[in-house]
Write a protein that holds these residues in place. Structure first.
Motif, PDB file in Angstrom:
ATOM      1  N   GLY A 287      -4.811   1.998   1.000  1.00 37.71           N
ATOM      2  CA  GLY A 287      -3.830   2.616   1.875  1.00 37.71           C
ATOM      3  C   GLY A 287      -4.372   2.914   3.251  1.00 37.71           C
ATOM      4  N   PRO A 288      -3.516   3.437   4.129  1.00 39.71           N
ATOM      5  CA  PRO A 288      -3.929   3.724   5.505  1.00 39.71           C
ATOM      6  C   PRO A 288      -4.917   4.882   5.562  1.00 39.71           C
ATOM      7  CG  PRO A 288      -1.719   4.569   5.091  1.00 39.71           C
ATOM      8  CD  PRO A 288      -2.104   3.764   3.880  1.00 39.71           C
TER       9      PRO A 288
ATOM     10  N   ASN B  93       3.690  -7.452  -8.238  1.00 36.02           N
ATOM     11  CA  ASN B  93       2.303  -7.043  -7.975  1.00 36.02           C
ATOM     12  C   ASN B  93       1.880  -7.359  -6.534  1.00 36.02           C
ATOM     13  OD1 ASN B  93       1.762  -5.978 -10.527  1.00 36.02           O
ATOM     14  ND2 ASN B  93       1.173  -7.987 -11.341  1.00 36.02           N
ATOM     15  N   PRO B  94       2.602  -6.856  -5.536  1.00 37.89           N
ATOM     16  CA  PRO B  94       2.215  -7.134  -4.146  1.00 37.89           C
ATOM     17  C   PRO B  94       0.911  -6.449  -3.791  1.00 37.89           C
ATOM     18  CG  PRO B  94       3.931  -5.480  -4.201  1.00 37.89           C
ATOM     19  CD  PRO B  94       3.752  -5.944  -5.625  1.00 37.89           C
ATOM     20  N   THR B  95       0.180  -7.028  -2.856  1.00 36.17           N
ATOM     21  CA  THR B  95      -1.050  -6.412  -2.371  1.00 36.17           C
ATOM     22  C   THR B  95      -0.700  -5.302  -1.380  1.00 36.17           C
ATOM     23  OG1 THR B  95      -1.250  -7.991  -0.547  1.00 36.17           O
ATOM     24  CG2 THR B  95      -2.267  -8.601  -2.653  1.00 36.17           C
ATOM     25  N   MET B  96      -1.705  -4.537  -0.976  1.00 34.45           N
ATOM     26  CA  MET B  96      -1.467  -3.454  -0.022  1.00 34.45           C
ATOM     27  C   MET B  96      -1.005  -4.001   1.320  1.00 34.45           C
ATOM     28  SD  MET B  96      -1.995  -0.888  -1.912  1.00 34.45           S
ATOM     29  CE  MET B  96      -1.764   0.337  -0.640  1.00 34.45           C
ATOM     30  N   ASP B  97      -1.519  -5.154   1.737  1.00 45.80           N
ATOM     31  CA  ASP B  97      -1.075  -5.765   2.984  1.00 45.80           C
ATOM     32  C   ASP B  97       0.373  -6.221   2.884  1.00 45.80           C
ATOM     33  OD1 ASP B  97      -3.559  -5.338   4.080  1.00 45.80           O
ATOM     34  OD2 ASP B  97      -4.317  -7.339   3.559  1.00 45.80           O
TER      35      ASP B  97
ATOM     36  N   ASP C 174      -3.396  -1.501  -5.666  1.00 51.53           N
ATOM     37  CA  ASP C 174      -3.426  -0.061  -5.893  1.00 51.53           C
ATOM     38  C   ASP C 174      -3.777   0.195  -7.354  1.00 51.53           C
ATOM     39  OD1 ASP C 174      -2.936   2.673  -6.116  1.00 51.53           O
ATOM     40  OD2 ASP C 174      -1.377   2.594  -4.583  1.00 51.53           O
ATOM     41  N   PRO C 175      -4.822   0.987  -7.627  1.00 50.31           N
ATOM     42  CA  PRO C 175      -5.249   1.187  -9.027  1.00 50.31           C
ATOM     43  C   PRO C 175      -4.302   2.044  -9.853  1.00 50.31           C
ATOM     44  CG  PRO C 175      -7.010   1.705  -7.468  1.00 50.31           C
ATOM     45  CD  PRO C 175      -5.749   1.614  -6.690  1.00 50.31           C
TER      46      PRO C 175
END
Length: 975
Positions: free
Chosen positions: A418-419, A210-214, A171-172
């Motif tokens: 995101g979704p 720093n988790p990814t979107m998934d 996420d930026p």
């Protein structure tokens, strides 16, 4: 050509238009030539862009900070990159200060679709007004940065963050916040940074940096934490009922990870940063502050020590005090003090309120520090809506309403990460009237979007999973009155409204806002003493140091948001506030659960039906015209998505009307015992055909019209009548039998005596010896006749056999018929009719037993069936002898009925016993047993009479093109 040369020489042209200036040589031999260049043109030089770069690692990701290559005219610019995601943040500052007494800081965050190689899906194919996500990201950058500007700095500052590229994994927003901090460090704007911003998740009980979107989609914690080297600046949490203890542990783990962003920014500023500029700060003079304190301190304290005053009473009293102080300064002609008078009065007011809370532990409205204001809860406030609730805490009041929609009503999100859709929405509205002010409503408001999103996060954690509740939900939170913490009131009211709408929430969610008042040492800036304040007022929010909103269930926190005014708060105080919020939250939940503690049973307003895509295509119609027509006629909304039809209605009547329309167009699976509605399309002597369920046809036999005898089908039905009926049978060939009487209440008792006709009875004797009685519809109880001889003689079966043997009619003689005419077909009798009158009551014992065995009421259309009286019952005989009818043979066939034959053994010439299944205009549909249907076609013009259920002796003569057996009646001689 020569004339051209003369004009060129004679005209006074500028030098740059001369021939040689244009590169043409002297005209020679009547032609133009290119003049050779005297010197080669100078080539463009190579510009060298000096850039500075810092690279470091946070979590498992490599982060880069770079400046000097792009946006070189800005006061400060930084490109921050993580993997393939890069964000540019720039800072600019106005040269002169603004006329107001506040910091005009503007933060704009923008995502453009080119960052992912896409063209915007808009009419103009370009980005327009800021979207909700862009406003939220701007607030996320603004909240930790604003408190670090020096007091009295009123120059306009603008920070712009633009996403240059995005890989969709990160996420930026966090990158933009850190890049903005680095850009401020490089600029000449006075600022007390840098800060570090970090995102944490928790998957399987393990903290992920720093988790990814998934990874966030499977995480039960989404934490954004901002801090300086030793103090907390901002917290934003979305969780799935995480305990306060686990949340405090996550905050302590986030702090050292966020600090990793600070040192690289300091090193980059040392390489390429500008010298901080000396800006003139608007500070209060000690002389003015002392004078205002002497004039107004006592009066202000008397206002705040009177708990009977409400919000507007306090405001009016403070306004009058300010006017009195202003008059004194006007009389003295102190213009400098008049310009800063409002801020001076506010400073005195702030000192008085804070000192009273620190020293005495009492608040403006007389409450203790941990006391919650009185609460009022009311669910089902607007019964006409899907769900509604009214929640009041003190003077703060919020009305929440629920609107349910189909999956197709979900909000589409055009964002880089995101979704793509959002099915749960909470829209928060803060109208001017809620604070008794005059104002205009202009588009999206950053504050409204931020408060609504916080309440939305809090409630999303308890919503049922999409597999169990696939519908779209919209909550409207309308602030009716505001005196602090309206966002947390929206959480409470929204939770009750969801329960009122019948949505199966896992638990109630409540929210409360916790404040902080500190006593700071002016020389060192260290906190000497502090007080945590629960359920803060609007005034306490304005005069305090912290607004910590925390929402959750009894099991844990679902959302929280921390905003502060000083340049940081120790993390220990923040963690301590979590427990105070939990105790207050439990008190509020008690009130909410007393009002409504489980989902309310609501009328069905949502329906999900499964169909084939071909059927749904018929429902949509050309260009969606048919679907729109149904929506306009019924008021319901239809949503179609991959074999699923969702109907949304505001009440049960609209839902029923919409389902009828859908069933009529595309129908649904026919189930025996199911109730359907349809239209009568044709009426026959034996019943009526009904069109229903998307064009399917069913037979409504005369015997299924009513529990009472019906003489004519037209007496009950007419073509075009819309009826409700039940399916009572359906075979493999699609023949459907319907019934009206199955939906009617059964008669409570049967008549004790069989009524006897009052009028004459005419008896016909056909050529086959079959008796047909024509009886009137008007019947009365039996009466004694004056005649000595009865018109109808009741005999036993044995007496009938003896009478037939002695009859003059020869049983073996038959009328001559054409070869195509089959025996055992009912023909109109040519015999003479005898009309007799009934004069005596049928009072014999045999007659009473016959009536009890038959159990039927004689009507005009009933026929005297001798076969039903074979076992010790009576029969009706005429004055003439007759031959046994087909009905009599039918009973014999039923007694010795052959077993059903399989489809493989059925061959041409096979004889069998069949039953009449359906009667058509040109023939019969026969039940051959074993689920096999055959057909018999009428031949000739003879009028025939058959009844459903008659037993016939037939023989297979051929098969149709579709493999249906074609049957013929077997002659009596062959039987």
């Amino acid at each position: 050509m020569s004339s051209i040369v003369r004009r060129a020489r004679s005209s006074s042209l500028p030098n740059f238009l001369a021939w040689r200036a244009l590169g043409f040589r002297t005209i020679c031999s009547g032609g133009l030539g290119i003049a050779p260049s005297s010197s080669p043109p100078a080539s463009a030089g190579i510009k060298i862009l000096e850039s500075f770069k810092e690279e470091f690692e946070v979590g498992s990701r490599v982060v880069t900070l770079e400046t000097g290559k792009i946006a070189r005219f800005t006061n400060g610019s930084v490109v921050l990159g993580m993997d393939e995601t890069k964000v540019l943040s720039t800072v600019t500052c106005a040269k002169s200060k603004s006329p107001g007494d506040f910091l005009p800081l503007t933060v704009d965050y923008q995502e453009k679709m080119f960052a992912q190689g896409l063209i915007p899906n808009t009419y103009m194919r370009r980005e327009g007004a800021p979207k909700e996500r862009e406003l939220l990201c701007g607030r996320l950058i603004d909240r930790p940065i604003r408190p670090l500007f020096p007091s009295g700095f009123y120059h306009e500052v603008q920070i712009m963050a633009n996403v240059l590229s995005s890989d969709g994994k990160q996420d930026p927003d966090i990158l933009a916040a850190n890049a903005a901090s680095a850009a401020l460090m490089l600029s000449d704007v006075p600022w007390g940074g840098p800060i570090g911003v970090i995102r944490l998740g928790r998957i399987g009980g393990q903290i992920v940096v720093n988790p990814t979107m998934d990874e966030l989609s499977s995480s039960d914690l989404h934490l954004i934490y901002a801090c300086t080297r030793d103090k907390t600046m901002m917290i934003d949490v979305q969780a799935r009922e995480i305990t306060e203890k686990d949340l405090a542990a996550a905050l302590r783990l986030a702090h050292p990870e966020a600090v990793k962003y600070i040192d690289p920014q300091i090193r980059l500023a040392a390489k390429a940063g500008k010298q901080k500029k000396e800006y003139k700060l608007s500070m209060l003079s000690e002389k003015t502050l002392e004078k205002v304190t002497d004039l107004a301190a006592e009066r202000i304290e008397s206002v705040f020590t009177d708990p009977s005053r409400g919000k507007f009473e306090r405001g009016e009293a403070l306004e009058n005090i300010g006017k009195d102080v202003e008059k004194v300064f006007e009389e003295e002609g102190d213009q400098e003090s008049l310009s800063i008078l409002p801020k001076a009065v506010d400073t005195v007011r702030k000192k008085i309120v804070r000192s009273r809370i620190i020293s005495e532990g009492f608040r403006v409205d007389g409450r203790h520090l941990d006391e919650v204001r009185p609460i009022y809860c009311e669910s089902h406030h607007l019964p006409a809506l899907h769900g509604s609730a009214l929640f009041s805490r003190g003077d703060t009041q919020v009305l929440c309403t629920i609107t349910l929609g189909a999956p197709g009503d979900a909000q589409r999100l055009d964002s880089l990460v995101g979704p793509p859709k959002k099915k749960f929405m909470l829209h928060y509205t803060f109208p001017p009237f809620c604070t008794d002010e005059v104002g205009k409503k202009l588009g999206l408001n950053r504050r409204e979007v931020g408060h609504g999103t916080l309440a939305e996060k809090a409630l999303l954690a308890v919503m049922p999973p999409e597999e169990d509740f696939p519908y779209t939900v919209r909550i409207n939170s309308e602030v009716m009155a505001s005196d602090g913490s309206t966002s947390m009131a929206s959480v409470c009211g929204g939770s009750m409204a969801l329960m009122d709408a019948g949505i199966p929430l896992r638990a109630h969610v409540a929210g409360v806002s916790v404040g902080l008042v500190t006593d700071v040492d002016p020389s060192s800036g260290e906190i000497k003493d502090y007080r945590i304040v629960t359920d803060i007022l609007g005034l306490e929010d304005h005069l305090g140091d912290m607004d910590f909103k925390i929402a959750g269930t009894r099991n844990g926190v679902t959302a929280s948001q921390l905003d502060i005014k000083p340049a940081g708060i120790p993390l220990d105080i923040v963690c301590e506030s979590l427990e105070n919020a939990r105790k207050a939250r439990l008190q509020i939940l008690d009130h909410m659960e007393r009002e409504i503690n489980s989902p309310r049973d609501q009328q069905c307003r949502l329906a999900t039906l499964k169909y084939t895509n071909d059927a749904l295509r018929n429902l949509i119609g050309p260009m969606g015209a048919l679907k729109r027509k149904i929506e306009e006629e019924t008021g319901a909304r239809l949503s179609i998505d991959d074999g699923t039809l969702t109907i949304v209605a505001k009440n049960q009547a609209v839902m029923d009307k919409a389902q009828e329309k859908v069933d009529y167009i595309i129908g649904r699976e026919i189930v025996v015992g199911g109730v359907y509605k349809g239209t009568v399309t044709s009426i026959k002597e034996y019943g009526a055909f009904v069109e229903f369920n998307g064009g399917q046809q069913g037979l409504l036999h005369m015997s299924e019209l009513s529990h009472e005898p019906v003489s004519k089908v037209s007496d009950v039905l007419h073509i075009g009548k819309y009826i409700t009926m039940m399916c009572i049978d359906s075979d493999v060939r699609g023949n459907i039998k319907l019934s009206l009487k199955a939906l009617l209440p059964k008669p409570t008792s049967r008549p004790e005596k069989l009524p006897v006709v009052k009028e004459a009875v005419s008896v016909e004797t056909s050529s086959f010896g079959e008796a047909v009685a024509s009886l009137p519809s008007v019947v009365e109880p039996p009466q004694k006749s004056k005649l000595a001889v009865p018109a109808v003689v009741i005999r036993t079966a044995v007496e009938c056999d003896e009478a037939e043997k002695s009859s003059h009619v020869d049983k073996n003689t038959k009328p001559k018929r054409a070869a195509t005419v089959k025996p055992d077909r009912k023909l109109k009798s040519t015999a003479s009719k005898q009309t007799v009158k009934e004069d005596e009551t049928l009072s014999s014992t045999a007659t009473e037993e016959s009536r009890d065995d038959c159990g039927e009421t004689l009507t005009q259309e009933n026929k005297l069936n001798c076969t039903s009286l074979e076992n010790n019952s009576n029969i009706v005989s005429s004055s003439k002898g007759k031959k046994p009818s087909r009905k009599e043979k039918q009973s014999d066939n039923e007694a010795g009925e052959s077993p059903s034959i399989s489809a493989r053994k059925l061959k041409i010439g096979t004889e069998m016993t069949a039953k009449v299944h359906q009667i058509r205009t040109h023939g019969l549909v026969l039940d051959l047993g074993g689920g096999i249907r055959g057909m018999y076609k009428f031949e000739g013009d003879e009028e025939t009479e058959f009844e459903i259920g008659d037993t016939l002796q037939v023989k297979c003569t051929s098969f149709s093109s579709k493999g249906i057996p074609v049957m013929a009646l077997v002659d009596e001689e062959d039987v």
